[in-house]
Design a protein around this motif. Structure first.
Motif, PDB file in Angstrom:
ATOM      1  N   GLY A   1      10.234  24.790  -4.670  1.00  0.00           N
ATOM      2  CA  GLY A   1       9.038  25.283  -4.000  1.00  0.00           C
ATOM      3  C   GLY A   1       7.871  24.323  -4.141  1.00  0.00           C
ATOM      4  N   GLN A   2       7.671  23.793  -5.337  1.00  0.00           N
ATOM      5  CA  GLN A   2       6.594  22.821  -5.552  1.00  0.00           C
ATOM      6  C   GLN A   2       6.834  21.556  -4.738  1.00  0.00           C
ATOM      7  N   GLY A   3       8.087  21.134  -4.665  1.00  0.00           N
ATOM      8  CA  GLY A   3       8.410  19.964  -3.846  1.00  0.00           C
ATOM      9  C   GLY A   3       8.100  20.192  -2.378  1.00  0.00           C
ATOM     10  N   ALA A   4       8.399  21.380  -1.887  1.00  0.00           N
ATOM     11  CA  ALA A   4       8.111  21.703  -0.480  1.00  0.00           C
ATOM     12  C   ALA A   4       6.608  21.715  -0.217  1.00  0.00           C
ATOM     13  N   ILE A   5       5.852  22.239  -1.167  1.00  0.00           N
ATOM     14  CA  ILE A   5       4.393  22.266  -1.016  1.00  0.00           C
ATOM     15  C   ILE A   5       3.840  20.845  -1.009  1.00  0.00           C
ATOM     16  N   ALA A   6       4.270  20.024  -1.961  1.00  0.00           N
ATOM     17  CA  ALA A   6       3.787  18.638  -2.021  1.00  0.00           C
ATOM     18  C   ALA A   6       4.176  17.878  -0.760  1.00  0.00           C
ATOM     19  N   PHE A   7       5.412  18.019  -0.330  1.00  0.00           N
ATOM     20  CA  PHE A   7       5.870  17.352   0.885  1.00  0.00           C
ATOM     21  C   PHE A   7       4.989  17.721   2.072  1.00  0.00           C
ATOM     22  N   THR A   8       4.726  19.017   2.228  1.00  0.00           N
ATOM     23  CA  THR A   8       3.960  19.493   3.376  1.00  0.00           C
ATOM     24  C   THR A   8       2.530  18.978   3.345  1.00  0.00           C
ATOM     25  N   THR A   9       1.906  18.990   2.175  1.00  0.00           N
ATOM     26  CA  THR A   9       0.523  18.510   2.109  1.00  0.00           C
ATOM     27  C   THR A   9       0.440  17.022   2.427  1.00  0.00           C
ATOM     28  N   ILE A  10       1.387  16.260   1.946  1.00  0.00           N
ATOM     29  CA  ILE A  10       1.391  14.823   2.233  1.00  0.00           C
ATOM     30  C   ILE A  10       1.681  14.590   3.713  1.00  0.00           C
ATOM     31  N   TRP A  11       2.707  15.236   4.216  1.00  0.00           N
ATOM     32  CA  TRP A  11       3.150  15.033   5.595  1.00  0.00           C
ATOM     33  C   TRP A  11       2.066  15.392   6.597  1.00  0.00           C
ATOM     34  N   THR A  12       1.353  16.491   6.339  1.00  0.00           N
ATOM     35  CA  THR A  12       0.374  16.972   7.314  1.00  0.00           C
ATOM     36  C   THR A  12      -0.995  16.312   7.173  1.00  0.00           C
ATOM     37  N   ASN A  13      -1.255  15.633   6.055  1.00  0.00           N
ATOM     38  CA  ASN A  13      -2.586  15.071   5.826  1.00  0.00           C
ATOM     39  C   ASN A  13      -2.615  13.553   5.662  1.00  0.00           C
ATOM     40  N   ALA A  14      -1.469  12.915   5.675  1.00  0.00           N
ATOM     41  CA  ALA A  14      -1.405  11.475   5.422  1.00  0.00           C
ATOM     42  C   ALA A  14      -2.206  10.658   6.435  1.00  0.00           C
ATOM     43  N   THR A  15      -2.247  11.101   7.673  1.00  0.00           N
ATOM     44  CA  THR A  15      -2.977  10.331   8.687  1.00  0.00           C
ATOM     45  C   THR A  15      -4.492  10.452   8.524  1.00  0.00           C
TER      46      THR A  15
ATOM     47  N   ALA B   1       0.834  -1.202   0.000  1.00  0.00           N
ATOM     48  CA  ALA B   1       0.000   0.000   0.000  1.00  0.00           C
ATOM     49  C   ALA B   1       0.870   1.254   0.000  1.00  0.00           C
ATOM     50  N   SER B   2       1.923   1.250   0.796  1.00  0.00           N
ATOM     51  CA  SER B   2       2.818   2.410   0.850  1.00  0.00           C
ATOM     52  C   SER B   2       3.516   2.636  -0.486  1.00  0.00           C
ATOM     53  N   ILE B   3       3.873   1.565  -1.160  1.00  0.00           N
ATOM     54  CA  ILE B   3       4.482   1.695  -2.488  1.00  0.00           C
ATOM     55  C   ILE B   3       3.473   2.314  -3.456  1.00  0.00           C
ATOM     56  N   GLY B   4       2.239   1.872  -3.377  1.00  0.00           N
ATOM     57  CA  GLY B   4       1.198   2.455  -4.219  1.00  0.00           C
ATOM     58  C   GLY B   4       1.003   3.935  -3.938  1.00  0.00           C
ATOM     59  N   TYR B   5       1.001   4.299  -2.654  1.00  0.00           N
ATOM     60  CA  TYR B   5       0.865   5.711  -2.284  1.00  0.00           C
ATOM     61  C   TYR B   5       2.040   6.513  -2.847  1.00  0.00           C
ATOM     62  N   ALA B   6       3.238   5.980  -2.705  1.00  0.00           N
ATOM     63  CA  ALA B   6       4.426   6.674  -3.198  1.00  0.00           C
ATOM     64  C   ALA B   6       4.339   6.905  -4.705  1.00  0.00           C
ATOM     65  N   VAL B   7       3.881   5.902  -5.432  1.00  0.00           N
ATOM     66  CA  VAL B   7       3.741   6.033  -6.889  1.00  0.00           C
ATOM     67  C   VAL B   7       2.693   7.100  -7.223  1.00  0.00           C
ATOM     68  N   ALA B   8       1.567   7.072  -6.517  1.00  0.00           N
ATOM     69  CA  ALA B   8       0.503   8.053  -6.783  1.00  0.00           C
ATOM     70  C   ALA B   8       0.962   9.470  -6.443  1.00  0.00           C
ATOM     71  N   TYR B   9       1.566   9.656  -5.281  1.00  0.00           N
ATOM     72  CA  TYR B   9       2.048  10.980  -4.894  1.00  0.00           C
ATOM     73  C   TYR B   9       3.115  11.478  -5.865  1.00  0.00           C
TER      74      TYR B   9
ATOM     75  N   GLY C   1      -5.936   9.953   5.706  1.00  0.00           N
ATOM     76  CA  GLY C   1      -6.292   9.058   4.614  1.00  0.00           C
ATOM     77  C   GLY C   1      -5.630   9.469   3.310  1.00  0.00           C
ATOM     78  N   PHE C   2      -5.401   8.465   2.494  1.00  0.00           N
ATOM     79  CA  PHE C   2      -4.701   8.679   1.228  1.00  0.00           C
ATOM     80  C   PHE C   2      -5.445   9.645   0.315  1.00  0.00           C
ATOM     81  N   GLY C   3      -6.734   9.461   0.150  1.00  0.00           N
ATOM     82  CA  GLY C   3      -7.507  10.308  -0.759  1.00  0.00           C
ATOM     83  C   GLY C   3      -7.456  11.779  -0.376  1.00  0.00           C
ATOM     84  N   ARG C   4      -7.624  12.034   0.912  1.00  0.00           N
ATOM     85  CA  ARG C   4      -7.586  13.421   1.394  1.00  0.00           C
ATOM     86  C   ARG C   4      -6.209  14.034   1.176  1.00  0.00           C
TER      87      ARG C   4
END
Length: 139
Positions: free
Chosen positions: A56-70, A3-11, A72-75
């Motif tokens: 900058g885009q990488g920092a934004i993506a990182f932050t959104t994933i890091w702060t919202n991963a718990t 599942a984590s590999i799938g999330y990594a591919v999607a992100y 759920g994946f869709g959110r």
């Protein structure tokens, strides 16, 4: 683990799409073809500004994933898309505003082969906008 590999591919897929969108936005804001300026004409200026946009885009993506991963994946994926697109748009607005308040045409300065200090100012603007967006995401 699968599942984590799938999330990594999607992100990563979303992240790459956002980088492409950022590239296309900067390409529209500068004269000529941005890729040609960087890879054929070797414009350090264009490379600096595009690199800052990508970071900058990488920092934004990182932050959104890091702060919202718990939550759920869709959110988290949705937040990544929304804030990533917002980042591209606001970085473009910052570019246009900087172009208005400085002499000459910023886009032309950024595609010159010879180093131009405007590339550092524009890159700082890209990173500053991304930092502001990151701060707005962070809980």
């Amino acid at each position: 683990m699968l599942a984590s590999i799938g999330y990594a591919v999607a992100y990563t897929g979303v992240g790459i799409a956002l980088l492409v969108l950022g590239f296309l936005a900067l390409d529209l804001l500068t004269p000529g073809h941005l890729g040609r300026h960087i890879y054929q004409e070797r414009s350090v200026n264009a490379g600096i500004v595009l690199s800052a946009g990508f970071l900058g885009q990488g920092a934004i993506a990182f932050t959104t994933i890091w702060t919202n991963a718990t939550d759920g994946f869709g959110r988290a994926l949705w937040w990544t898309v929304v804030f990533g697109v917002l980042g591209v748009l606001l970085q473009a607005v910052a570019f246009l505003v900087l172009n208005l308040i400085t002499p000459g045409r910023l886009g032309e300065a950024l595609v010159q082969v010879q180093f131009h200090p405007a590339s550092l100012v524009s890159a700082a603007g890209q990173l500053a906008v991304a930092a502001i967006i990151v701060a707005s995401i962070w809980p």
